[in-house]
Write an enzyme that holds these catalytic residues in place. Structure first.
Site, PDB file in Angstrom:
ATOM      1  N   PRO A  11       0.795  -1.230   0.000  1.00  0.00           N
ATOM      2  CA  PRO A  11       0.000   0.000   0.000  1.00  0.00           C
ATOM      3  C   PRO A  11       0.830   1.284   0.000  1.00  0.00           C
ATOM      4  CG  PRO A  11      -0.123  -1.097   2.139  1.00  0.00           C
ATOM      5  CD  PRO A  11       0.539  -2.050   1.194  1.00  0.00           C
ATOM      6  N   ASN A  12       0.304   2.242  -0.739  1.00  0.00           N
ATOM      7  CA  ASN A  12       0.831   3.612  -0.833  1.00  0.00           C
ATOM      8  C   ASN A  12       2.102   3.724  -1.673  1.00  0.00           C
ATOM      9  OD1 ASN A  12      -1.210   4.854   0.890  1.00  0.00           O
ATOM     10  ND2 ASN A  12      -0.248   3.689   2.538  1.00  0.00           N
ATOM     11  N   ARG A  19       5.010  10.978  -2.281  1.00  0.00           N
ATOM     12  CA  ARG A  19       4.767  10.666  -0.881  1.00  0.00           C
ATOM     13  C   ARG A  19       6.066  10.793  -0.077  1.00  0.00           C
ATOM     14  NH1 ARG A  19       4.833   4.547   1.277  1.00  0.00           N
ATOM     15  NH2 ARG A  19       3.990   4.950   3.347  1.00  0.00           N
ATOM     16  N   TYR A  24      11.284   8.559   1.154  1.00  0.00           N
ATOM     17  CA  TYR A  24      11.195   7.496   0.144  1.00  0.00           C
ATOM     18  C   TYR A  24      11.852   7.846  -1.190  1.00  0.00           C
ATOM     19  CZ  TYR A  24       7.904   5.522   3.476  1.00  0.00           C
ATOM     20  OH  TYR A  24       7.342   5.008   4.619  1.00  0.00           O
ATOM     21  N   ASN A  75       8.008  -5.660  -1.204  1.00  0.00           N
ATOM     22  CA  ASN A  75       7.956  -4.552  -0.254  1.00  0.00           C
ATOM     23  C   ASN A  75       6.511  -4.505   0.245  1.00  0.00           C
ATOM     24  OD1 ASN A  75       7.874  -2.250   1.223  1.00  0.00           O
ATOM     25  ND2 ASN A  75       8.901  -0.954  -0.307  1.00  0.00           N
ATOM     26  N   ALA A  78       3.274  -0.941   4.724  1.00  0.00           N
ATOM     27  CA  ALA A  78       2.762  -0.959   6.106  1.00  0.00           C
ATOM     28  C   ALA A  78       2.318  -2.352   6.549  1.00  0.00           C
ATOM     29  CB  ALA A  78       1.607   0.028   6.226  1.00  0.00           C
ATOM     30  N   HIS A  81       4.281  -4.717   9.012  1.00  0.00           N
ATOM     31  CA  HIS A  81       4.222  -4.621  10.470  1.00  0.00           C
ATOM     32  C   HIS A  81       2.911  -5.144  11.041  1.00  0.00           C
ATOM     33  CE1 HIS A  81       7.516  -2.068   9.296  1.00  0.00           C
ATOM     34  NE2 HIS A  81       6.693  -1.190   8.731  1.00  0.00           N
ATOM     35  N   ASP A  88       2.054 -15.810   5.762  1.00  0.00           N
ATOM     36  CA  ASP A  88       1.472 -17.153   5.563  1.00  0.00           C
ATOM     37  C   ASP A  88       1.488 -17.519   4.082  1.00  0.00           C
ATOM     38  OD1 ASP A  88       0.996 -17.615   8.227  1.00  0.00           O
ATOM     39  OD2 ASP A  88      -1.194 -17.470   8.106  1.00  0.00           O
ATOM     40  N   GLU A  99      12.808  -9.559   1.161  1.00  0.00           N
ATOM     41  CA  GLU A  99      12.000  -8.456   1.715  1.00  0.00           C
ATOM     42  C   GLU A  99      12.762  -7.156   1.486  1.00  0.00           C
ATOM     43  OE1 GLU A  99      11.354  -8.884   5.921  1.00  0.00           O
ATOM     44  OE2 GLU A  99      10.545  -6.846   6.129  1.00  0.00           O
ATOM     45  N   HIS A 101      12.722  -2.743   1.782  1.00  0.00           N
ATOM     46  CA  HIS A 101      12.166  -1.455   2.212  1.00  0.00           C
ATOM     47  C   HIS A 101      13.057  -0.345   1.679  1.00  0.00           C
ATOM     48  CE1 HIS A 101       9.447  -3.587   4.802  1.00  0.00           C
ATOM     49  NE2 HIS A 101      10.471  -4.325   5.184  1.00  0.00           N
ATOM     50  N   SER A 103      13.239   2.690   2.935  1.00  0.00           N
ATOM     51  CA  SER A 103      13.828   3.371   4.088  1.00  0.00           C
ATOM     52  C   SER A 103      14.426   2.345   5.044  1.00  0.00           C
ATOM     53  CB  SER A 103      12.745   4.186   4.805  1.00  0.00           C
ATOM     54  OG  SER A 103      11.738   3.327   5.336  1.00  0.00           O
ATOM     55  N   ARG A 108      13.446   4.551  12.249  1.00  0.00           N
ATOM     56  CA  ARG A 108      12.160   5.244  12.275  1.00  0.00           C
ATOM     57  C   ARG A 108      11.350   4.840  13.512  1.00  0.00           C
ATOM     58  NH1 ARG A 108       9.477   4.676   6.656  1.00  0.00           N
ATOM     59  NH2 ARG A 108       8.258   6.408   7.526  1.00  0.00           N
TER      60      ARG A 108
END
Ligand code: DQA
Length: 147
Positions: A11-12, A19, A24, A75, A78, A81, A88, A99, A101, A103, A108
């Site tokens: 998302p986002n 953003r 980012y 990625n 959100a 977390h 799963d 995985e 990210h 940032s 953070r």
């Protein structure tokens, strides 16, 4: 046939470039896809690039990778977390998972320090901005015996 890598974005991330660019970066997701497509060709990899703001759609994309993709770069944004469904689904995928990210989440807020996905990941790349996607593809090529 070139082994396919699925790059899955949560998302986002469709708003990259607009953003919080100080966190980012200024590259858009389209810029990242373009750079990854060029690199994948050089590495002899096929590429599927996907983004969704919806947890279920991300689960569907991971399930669709089973038996089709050689590896997944994700990625989860959100959902890193908060989601149990995403790790799963990744557990049911047979190939390597990286995985990613943009940032460094450890610099953070505390709520970003825990990832539900890391326990399933063969590697975690963070804090490299948009370049992290290219690093992930290079690592994936190595894991698949192509780099
Ligand atoms: C992110 C970090 C997450 O904490 C955040 O929710 C994101 C992006 C990153 O790429 O740095 O949306 O995954």
């Amino acid at each position: 046939m070139a082994p396919r890598i699925d790059i899955i974005n949560g998302p986002n991330l469709n708003l990259l470039g607009e953003r919080e660019p100080e966190i980012y970066g200024r590259e858009t997701l389209g810029d990242i896809e373009k750079a990854c497509t060029a690199l994948a060709t050089r590495l002899g990899l096929g590429l599927h690039f996907f983004q969704s703001n919806h947890e279920g759609a991300l689960v569907d994309a991971i399930q669709a990778a089973r038996g089709q993709a050689a590896g997944i770069v994700i990625n989860p944004a959100a959902y890193t977390h908060s989601s149990v469904a995403i790790p799963d689904a990744l557990a049911a995928f047979e190939g390597p998972v990286i995985e990613l990210h943009l940032s460094n989440v450890h610099r953070r807020e505390a709520f970003r320090h825990h990832s539900h996905v890391s326990a399933r990941a063969d590697a975690v790349i963070m804090g490299c901005g948009a370049q992290g996607y290219e690093l992930a593809l290079m690592r994936m090529a190595r894991l698949l015996g192509r780099g």
